[in-house]
Design an enzyme around this catalytic site. Structure first.
Site, short mmCIF file in Angstrom:
data_model
loop_
_atom_site.label_atom_id
_atom_site.label_comp_id
_atom_site.label_asym_id
_atom_site.label_seq_id
_atom_site.Cartn_x
_atom_site.Cartn_y
_atom_site.Cartn_z
N CYS A 189 13.59 11.21 6.67
CA CYS A 189 13.54 10.89 8.10
C CYS A 189 14.93 11.00 8.71
CB CYS A 189 12.96 9.51 8.33
SG CYS A 189 14.04 8.23 7.74
N GLU B 168 -0.56 7.35 -1.04
CA GLU B 168 -1.52 7.80 -2.08
C GLU B 168 -1.01 9.06 -2.79
OE1 GLU B 168 -1.71 7.88 1.13
OE2 GLU B 168 -3.11 9.37 1.93
N GLU C 15 8.52 17.17 14.98
CA GLU C 15 9.05 16.93 13.63
C GLU C 15 8.32 17.86 12.66
OE1 GLU C 15 7.99 13.31 11.45
OE2 GLU C 15 10.03 13.21 10.71
N LYS D 267 0.89 -1.18 0.00
CA LYS D 267 0.00 0.00 0.00
C LYS D 267 0.92 1.22 0.00
CE LYS D 267 -1.65 3.03 2.10
NZ LYS D 267 -1.40 4.46 1.72
N SER E 294 4.82 8.58 9.64
CA SER E 294 4.93 9.47 10.80
C SER E 294 4.67 8.70 12.10
CB SER E 294 3.96 10.63 10.65
OG SER E 294 2.67 10.13 10.41
#
Ligand code: NAD
Length: 478
Positions: free
Chosen positions: A281, A176, A379, A173, A226
């Protein structure tokens, strides 16, 4: 407007989706495709396809599995530039950064080609009188991968080449926001001869993720994204008895001692904080200068002013691209405004001088940040660097160790003793000495700690192989 298909049972299909999400060219803001926001029905179809394929793929001899991977590796090489351009188109990073994205993924595919060696078991004769023992590493079933937008090739490839090489089947997945690269990667895998159903791709957002976490046909879930979602996926998937590795967000420090080699350090700071528009990241988001902070700030600002922002798809001279979408840009502008309202000093303000079209945020440096500022802990995930001025190495380490995250920390110095102490005392999983982005590449685990990782076994290296296999121990007496 083209709609993005799913891959089920080796066929590209268009589901009767209720809704679609936009895929942008972040450089212009133009919508380049529409992605179906799928749900439980498509997840179920993908899992069933993967379960059917598992029956034979899990028993396919290792040389036959690896033959497909070698061919895949060759096709990825042949299509390297095309794939890199596709990454630029839907993500907005520069072509060189997109090539890096591809290269890191390819290295995992290389690693997966050696699965016959890395997944081998152990043998010990005479464990007891007349009894021999051996272990084997067996596939675990249908595995799922849920990935973020920032590395459209590398992060999916942290997962599926290793999982599939181990004899598992897979449901991906992708984010998107960047579904096109994932589909092309899957298409080439089919072209390499991967049997139908071994690799499936379902598009969408939360609904698909929740359906994957709860599906009884899935044995393991790999997540990268996240921290809030990483925790959610870890909790939900564990609740349903799955093996989970779930990587979250980060707040990484770049700590500079007065004896650091200046030119190389400035280059490393710039590429760490502003490379990929700060959407890594491993991006440095806290800059700490011990002893000579004001001078360092001026040097960094001067270097930042030389960074050319631009349309990375059409203008090869652009050194920094946009952030992923308007929501990300607006969130970053708000964070900069909040810092200003809190009285922090904007040494460089990235809201100014950005192109009108697209989702641009200029390189930003916020100075005089204190460990109790909100911006120290949160963050931001964009080209916004916060600067702090600790008096000593010890103070800097103590500040960093207060953070809830545990991804990466870098020290710039020529002092071996300071470097050793830093590496020993900093509480996080990936340490750099004179390296802006200490990413471990395919042979070592991507080993975040604390709120940057939930689970036990990380992606990449031997841990990746352990995650995608389970051990069997056989004792025999004849
Ligand atoms: P994200 O968490 O918004 O999305 C990641 C995935 O989760 C996507 O596939 C998305 O569709 C899905 N998702 C989003 N919201 C969800 C929800 N509420 N419930 C269920 N699923 C949901 O992350 P992003 O914005 O795509 O990527 C950026 C984040 O990823 C940053 O925090 C970054 O630090 C992190 N990241 C971490 C690593 C690592 O190795 N630790 C690597 C790359 C990126």
């Amino acid at each position: 407007m083209s709609t993005v298909p799913l891959l089920l049972d080796g066929q590209w299909t268009h589901p009767p989706a209720q809704s679609f999400g936009p895929v942008h060219n972040p450089c212009t803001g133009e919508i380049i495709a529409e992605v179906p926001m799928c749900g439980g029905a498509e997840v179920d179809a993908a899992v069933q396809s993967a379960q059917r394929a598992y029956a034979s793929w899990s028993k396919t001899p290792v040389y036959d599995r690896v033959a497909v991977l070698f061919k895949y590796r060759q096709l990825l090489d042949e299509h390297f530039d095309e794939l890199s351009r596709l990454i630029v188109r839907e993500n907005g990073k520069t072509l060189e950064e997109a090539r890096g994205d591809m290269r890191r993924g390819l290295e995992v595919a290389d690693f997966a080609c050696s699965i016959g060696e890395t997944a081998k078991g152990e043998y010990l004769p005479e464990l007891a009188a007349g009894i021999d023992a051996h272990t084997s590493r067996e596939p675990i079933g249908v595995c799922a991968g849920i990935t973020p937008f920032n590395f459209p090739a590398m992060v999916p490839m942290w997962m599926y080449p290793v999982a599939i090489a181990c004899g598992n089947t897979f449901v991906l997945k992708p984010s998107e926001k960047v579904p096109l690269t994932a589909n092309r990667l899957a298409e080439l895998f089919l072209e390499a001869g991967l049997p139908e159903g071994v690799f499936n791709v379902v598009h969408g957002g939360r609904e698909v993720v929740d359906a994957l976490c709860g599906h009884p046909g899935i044995a393991a879930i790999s997540f990268v994204g996240s921290t809030g979602v990483a925790r959610h996926v870890y909790t939900e998937a564990c609740k349903h008895g799955k093996r989970v590795q779930s990587a979250g967000g980060a707040k990484n420090v770049l700590l500079v001692l007065p004896d650091a080699e200046l030119d190389a350090t400035l280059q490393a700071i710039l590429s760490s904080a502003y490379g990929c528009a700060g959407q890594r990241c491993m991006a440095g988001s806290l800059l700490m200068g011990v002893g000579h902070g004001d001078q360092l700030r001026e040097q960094v600002v001067e270097a930042m002013n030389g960074l050319a922002l631009g349309d990375t798809y059409d203008d090869p001279s652009a050194q920094m691209g946009p952030v992923i979408d308007d929501a990300a840009r607006d969130r970053l502008f708000t964070s900069i405004a909040d810092a200003e309202a809190e009285g922090l000093a904007l040494a460089r303000d990235g809201r100014e001088g950005v192109p009108d079209a697209g989702f641009f945020v200029g390189p930003t440096l916020i100075d005089q940040v204190e460990p109790d500022s909100d911006i120290f802990r949160e963050e931001l995930f964009g080209p916004v660097l916060s600067m702090l001025h600790p008096e000593t190495l010890d103070e800097a380490i103590a500040w960093f160790n207060q953070l809830p995250f545990g991804n990466a920390a870098t020290l710039f110095t020529q002092d071996g003793n300071a470097a050793r102490r830093f590496a020993r005392e900093v509480e996080c999983g990936m340490i750099g000495i004179n390296l802006g982005v200490p990413a471990p590449v395919a042979l070592f685990p991507f080993s975040g700690w604390d709120e940057s990782f939930f689970g036990d076994l990380h992606v990449q290296g031997k841990e990746g192989v352990m995650f995608y296999t389970r051990q069997k121990t056989v004792l025999s007496r004849w």
